[in-house]
Each structure stands twice: as structure tokens, then as C-alpha cells.
Design a protein around this motif. Structure first.
Motif, PDB file in Angstrom:
ATOM      1  N   ILE A  85       8.397  14.528  -4.798  1.00  0.00           N
ATOM      2  CA  ILE A  85       7.332  14.119  -4.025  1.00  0.00           C
ATOM      3  C   ILE A  85       8.121  13.145  -3.035  1.00  0.00           C
ATOM      4  O   ILE A  85       8.675  11.981  -3.648  1.00  0.00           O
ATOM      5  CB  ILE A  85       6.192  13.514  -4.612  1.00  0.00           C
ATOM      6  CG1 ILE A  85       5.186  14.275  -5.102  1.00  0.00           C
ATOM      7  CG2 ILE A  85       5.481  12.579  -3.326  1.00  0.00           C
ATOM      8  CD1 ILE A  85       5.416  14.512  -6.854  1.00  0.00           C
ATOM      9  N   GLN A  86       8.702  13.446  -1.936  1.00  0.00           N
ATOM     10  CA  GLN A  86       9.213  12.842  -0.829  1.00  0.00           C
ATOM     11  C   GLN A  86       8.344  11.763   0.216  1.00  0.00           C
ATOM     12  O   GLN A  86       7.619  12.512   0.804  1.00  0.00           O
ATOM     13  CB  GLN A  86      10.217  13.555  -0.395  1.00  0.00           C
ATOM     14  CG  GLN A  86      11.343  14.363  -1.072  1.00  0.00           C
ATOM     15  CD  GLN A  86      11.992  15.550  -0.764  1.00  0.00           C
ATOM     16  OE1 GLN A  86      12.833  15.400   0.435  1.00  0.00           O
ATOM     17  NE2 GLN A  86      11.527  16.764  -0.986  1.00  0.00           N
ATOM     18  N   ILE A  87       8.683  10.711  -0.142  1.00  0.00           N
ATOM     19  CA  ILE A  87       7.767   9.878   0.907  1.00  0.00           C
ATOM     20  C   ILE A  87       8.759   9.451   2.076  1.00  0.00           C
ATOM     21  O   ILE A  87       9.743   8.564   2.052  1.00  0.00           O
ATOM     22  CB  ILE A  87       7.271   8.707   0.249  1.00  0.00           C
ATOM     23  CG1 ILE A  87       6.563   9.066  -1.064  1.00  0.00           C
ATOM     24  CG2 ILE A  87       6.190   7.973   1.061  1.00  0.00           C
ATOM     25  CD1 ILE A  87       6.260   7.914  -2.089  1.00  0.00           C
ATOM     26  N   LEU A 130      10.439   4.497  -5.042  1.00  0.00           N
ATOM     27  CA  LEU A 130       9.132   4.067  -5.926  1.00  0.00           C
ATOM     28  C   LEU A 130       9.870   2.844  -7.050  1.00  0.00           C
ATOM     29  O   LEU A 130      10.811   3.418  -7.553  1.00  0.00           O
ATOM     30  CB  LEU A 130       8.611   5.098  -6.755  1.00  0.00           C
ATOM     31  CG  LEU A 130       7.905   6.105  -5.768  1.00  0.00           C
ATOM     32  CD1 LEU A 130       7.290   7.263  -6.561  1.00  0.00           C
ATOM     33  CD2 LEU A 130       6.772   5.632  -5.076  1.00  0.00           C
ATOM     34  N   ASP A 131       8.965   1.845  -7.058  1.00  0.00           N
ATOM     35  CA  ASP A 131       9.402   0.809  -8.105  1.00  0.00           C
ATOM     36  C   ASP A 131       9.226   1.357  -9.570  1.00  0.00           C
ATOM     37  O   ASP A 131       8.301   2.298  -9.702  1.00  0.00           O
ATOM     38  CB  ASP A 131       8.917  -0.390  -7.841  1.00  0.00           C
ATOM     39  CG  ASP A 131       7.603  -0.472  -7.691  1.00  0.00           C
ATOM     40  OD1 ASP A 131       6.940  -0.659  -8.941  1.00  0.00           O
ATOM     41  OD2 ASP A 131       6.851  -0.118  -6.746  1.00  0.00           O
ATOM     42  N   ASP A 132       9.968   0.707 -10.560  1.00  0.00           N
ATOM     43  CA  ASP A 132       9.769   1.093 -11.962  1.00  0.00           C
ATOM     44  C   ASP A 132       8.440   0.985 -12.259  1.00  0.00           C
ATOM     45  O   ASP A 132       7.964   1.881 -13.215  1.00  0.00           O
ATOM     46  CB  ASP A 132      10.804   0.314 -12.711  1.00  0.00           C
ATOM     47  CG  ASP A 132      12.197   0.884 -12.603  1.00  0.00           C
ATOM     48  OD1 ASP A 132      12.181   1.756 -12.153  1.00  0.00           O
ATOM     49  OD2 ASP A 132      12.985  -0.173 -12.999  1.00  0.00           O
ATOM     50  N   GLY A 170      10.002   0.242  10.034  1.00  0.00           N
ATOM     51  CA  GLY A 170      10.065  -1.133   9.358  1.00  0.00           C
ATOM     52  C   GLY A 170       9.963  -0.860   7.991  1.00  0.00           C
ATOM     53  O   GLY A 170       9.891  -1.773   7.128  1.00  0.00           O
ATOM     54  N   ILE A 171       9.208   0.158   7.366  1.00  0.00           N
ATOM     55  CA  ILE A 171       8.878   0.303   6.155  1.00  0.00           C
ATOM     56  C   ILE A 171       9.903   0.559   5.159  1.00  0.00           C
ATOM     57  O   ILE A 171      10.754   1.543   5.196  1.00  0.00           O
ATOM     58  CB  ILE A 171       7.693   1.657   6.080  1.00  0.00           C
ATOM     59  CG1 ILE A 171       6.460   1.321   7.074  1.00  0.00           C
ATOM     60  CG2 ILE A 171       7.316   1.922   4.649  1.00  0.00           C
ATOM     61  CD1 ILE A 171       5.656   2.706   7.422  1.00  0.00           C
ATOM     62  N   LYS A 172       9.804  -0.194   4.041  1.00  0.00           N
ATOM     63  CA  LYS A 172      10.947  -0.158   3.222  1.00  0.00           C
ATOM     64  C   LYS A 172      10.374   0.239   1.566  1.00  0.00           C
ATOM     65  O   LYS A 172      11.426   0.599   0.864  1.00  0.00           O
ATOM     66  CB  LYS A 172      11.933  -1.416   3.134  1.00  0.00           C
ATOM     67  CG  LYS A 172      12.535  -1.504   4.582  1.00  0.00           C
ATOM     68  CD  LYS A 172      13.539  -2.712   4.430  1.00  0.00           C
ATOM     69  CE  LYS A 172      14.074  -2.944   5.765  1.00  0.00           C
ATOM     70  NZ  LYS A 172      15.000  -3.918   5.811  1.00  0.00           N
ATOM     71  N   SER A 173       9.176  -0.209   1.433  1.00  0.00           N
ATOM     72  CA  SER A 173       8.588   0.134   0.107  1.00  0.00           C
ATOM     73  C   SER A 173       7.398   0.721   0.026  1.00  0.00           C
ATOM     74  O   SER A 173       6.323   0.587   1.279  1.00  0.00           O
ATOM     75  CB  SER A 173       8.642  -1.116  -0.763  1.00  0.00           C
ATOM     76  OG  SER A 173       7.187  -1.973  -0.403  1.00  0.00           O
TER      77      SER A 173
END
Length: 327
Positions: free
Chosen positions: A129-131, A224-226, A138-141
Motif C-alpha cells: 500500500i503506497q501512499i 508510516l510511523d511505528d 507539503g504532506i509529509k506524514s
């Protein structure tokens, strides 16, 4: 009286011969009185990965399983394939492991259409799943998606379920974003034109359409964060953590943490055990043909990873094969 008896016997014998000539049901391998095993393989669209791999499987099985008469059919992919299997119109299907899970458990798009007879043959390769967004947003997370126009996939699709579950794991609901129900082809065009901010894509990487976007715009793959990954996998165990290596796409200079589902082969529980075993054995023994059909995916189809991400019970024929090789 004697003539009537003779006539009756002739009718009975004719009927018996006719029934024998009809052969077995498709879900038992479609074996006919001549010993042929009809194997219809439900794949996906002709431009995708499933179709060429299905053609390679048909060739492998026809050459290596006595009496096999296998053909690959172009279909609407995972969800449609489950229904073809359930209706006895296919013996083997390509399907994402999350879709197979939904079918077996009667959830998501199979909420009122549970299919408990579906069985796993093997998992094949990851579908990540690629976002994706463009640098000018400016979207980084994942948490930056709040308030944004997000293409989550076509309504009722596997991609849409992936998007919703990932957002949920990050503490985001559809009420927090501007949901756009778009197929990936539509999402890619809208992303290039600036009509959406972010698109979810479920596919093996590198994905040609994302490369196409990267040729025109500086793209950003959202990591994705942990904590989000942990939340997701704890609730939906068919996901696996994946790293998209740096330089997979133009301008992508760092590794990106993502999650994947797995493509897999599924069959009916009614499929003959020995036939299922032979299908799996000959597939792995002829991996060169799979690689020739689709190099990137074919190289990842390995017996040692054939149970990774398996989301439904294995077919007995598959259990026999994996036990034989010590897996």
C-alpha cells in the motif's frame, strides 16, 4: 413384455453412459471420464500482474500434470475471483490475502456473503500500500492527511479497505478527510492535475503509474510511523511491514516504511488433494517460467515464503507439500 424390458434396459444404459460422460464438478478439478482435469484459473485484467502469471501457471500445469487442461481467464481480480470460485466457475484464483480473509470470515465486502470453503494454496508476493502525494502539497506524514482530498480507491475495493484500515490505525476517520472514491487510474490522473492531494495505491512496486507521475512532478511517498504499523497489524494480522527502498522512484532519496498485503492462490476445499499438491509442486519446480512471465513478481514466488501472510486455512494438498519440504 420382453420387448418392453429390453427397451427399458437400453434407456437405463444410455442414461448411465450420459451421466458418466458429463464428468465431475469443476471444484474437484473438473475431471472427465477421459481423465482430463479442467483447471480454470481466474486472474485479473490483461494489463496487470495476475494475468501473465496465470498464463504461465496454465502452461506449467498442462506440461507437468498428466491430463491437465488449464486455462487462464481475465477477470475483475480479487473480489470477482472469490465469487467465481464460490460459484464453481474457477478452480484456482489469484486473490489478495486480505480479500480472502474477508471472504472466509464474512466481513467487509463479504459481510453478507461468507465463503467458508475457500482454502489457501500459497502466498506469492507482496502488494504494497503506497501512499503517494506531490511535494507541493507539503504532506509529509499520515497525520498530515486531515482535511486533505484523499483518493482511497474505488468504493468497495480492496484498496479502499486498506486505506480505511490504515487511517483508522493512525487515529483518522473518513470524517477527518475529503474522501474521493477513485480507481487508481483515476486517482493518478487527478493527482497529476492537482485535483486530489493524496492517493492510496495497492500494487507491487515500482508501480508504472507512480513512475509516470514522478516523471511529471516531484512525488513524496508518505511513510508510516511505528505506532501506526503496530496498531494496524495487531488488529489485521494479514498485513506485513515493508520497506520501499530509496530510489525506487525518481526523486525518492530515502527508504519509506509501508505495509503490504500478499497476493495468493486460493482454491475450494473440494479440490482433489493430490491435484492441489501437484499444482503447488510443479509451480515451484518451474519458477523460471513464472519469472519469464513477470520478472519482478516471479522472483518473489518462493516455497520458503509460501505460507507467509496466509490468512485462511491451507488446503490439505498444500499442507502436504509444505510439510514435505519442512515448512
Amino acid at each position: 413384455m420382453t420387448r418392453k424390458i429390453v427397451a427399458l434396459l437400453v434407456v437405463v444404459l444410455f442414461a448411465a453412459a450420459f451421466v458418466a460422460g458429463c464428468g465431475g464438478s469443476s471444484n474437484t478439478g473438473g475431471q472427465s471420464s477421459g481423465g482430463q482435469k479442467f483447471i480454470n484459473i481466474a486472474t485479473g485484467g490483461t494489463a496487470g500482474t495476475y494475468f501473465p502469471l496465470g498464463g504461465a501457471l496454465a502452461e506449467i500445469w498442462n506440461k507437468n500434470i498428466p491430463g491437465a487442461n488449464a486455462t487462464a481467464q481475465s477477470t475483475g481480480a480479487s473480489v470477482a475471483n472469490v465469487n467465481l470460485l464460490k460459484d464453481g466457475k474457477a478452480e484456482v484464483i489469484f486473490v489478495q490475502n486480505d480479500i480472502a480473509y474477508y471472504a472466509y470470515n464474512g466481513t467487509e465486502m463479504f459481510k453478507n456473503n461468507k465463503y467458508e470453503d475457500i482454502r489457501g494454496l500459497a502466498t506469492l508476493y507482496p502488494e504494497t500500500i503506497q501512499i503517494v502525494t506531490t511535494a507541493n502539497t507539503g504532506i509529509k506524514s499520515i497525520h498530515d492527511l486531515k482535511g486533505k482530498r484523499v483518493a482511497v480507491g474505488a468504493a468497495g475495493s480492496g484498496t479502499e479497505a486498506n486505506a480505511r484500515q490504515i487511517l483508522e490505525a493512525a487515529g483518522i476517520t473518513y470524517n477527518d478527510i475529503q474522501v474521493q472514491y477513485l480507481s487508481f487510474a483515476e486517482a493518478a490522473n487527478n493527482l497529476k492535475d492537482g485535483n486530489v492531494d493524496v492517493a492510496f495505491v495497492t500494487a507491487g512496486f515500482p508501480t508504472a503509474a507512480i513512475r509516470d507521475i514522478a516523471a511529471q512532478h516531484k512525488i513524496v511517498l508518505i511513510p508510516l510511523d511505528d505506532k501506526t504499523v503496530e496498531n494496524l497489524i495487531s488488529k489485521y494480522p494479514f498485513y506485513t511491514k515493508t520497506v520501499i527502498p530509496a530510489n525506487t522512484y525518481s526523486g525518492q532519496t530515502e527508504d519509506v516504511t509501508a505495509v503490504s498485503v500478499k497476493s495468493m492462490l486460493a482454491v475450494s476445499s473440494k479440490l482433489d488433494e493430490e491435484l492441489a499438491y501437484q499444482m503447488l509442486k510443479t509451480m515451484y519446480e518451474n519458477r523460471d517460467r513464472l519469472i519469464a512471465a513477470h520478472e519482478q513478481s516471479g522472483k518473489q514466488i518462493l516455497p520458503e515464503t509460501g505460507k507467509e501472510g496466509m490468512s485462511i486455512p491451507l488446503h490439505p494438498g498444500a499442507e502436504k507439500y509444505f510439510k514435505e519440504i519442512g515448512k
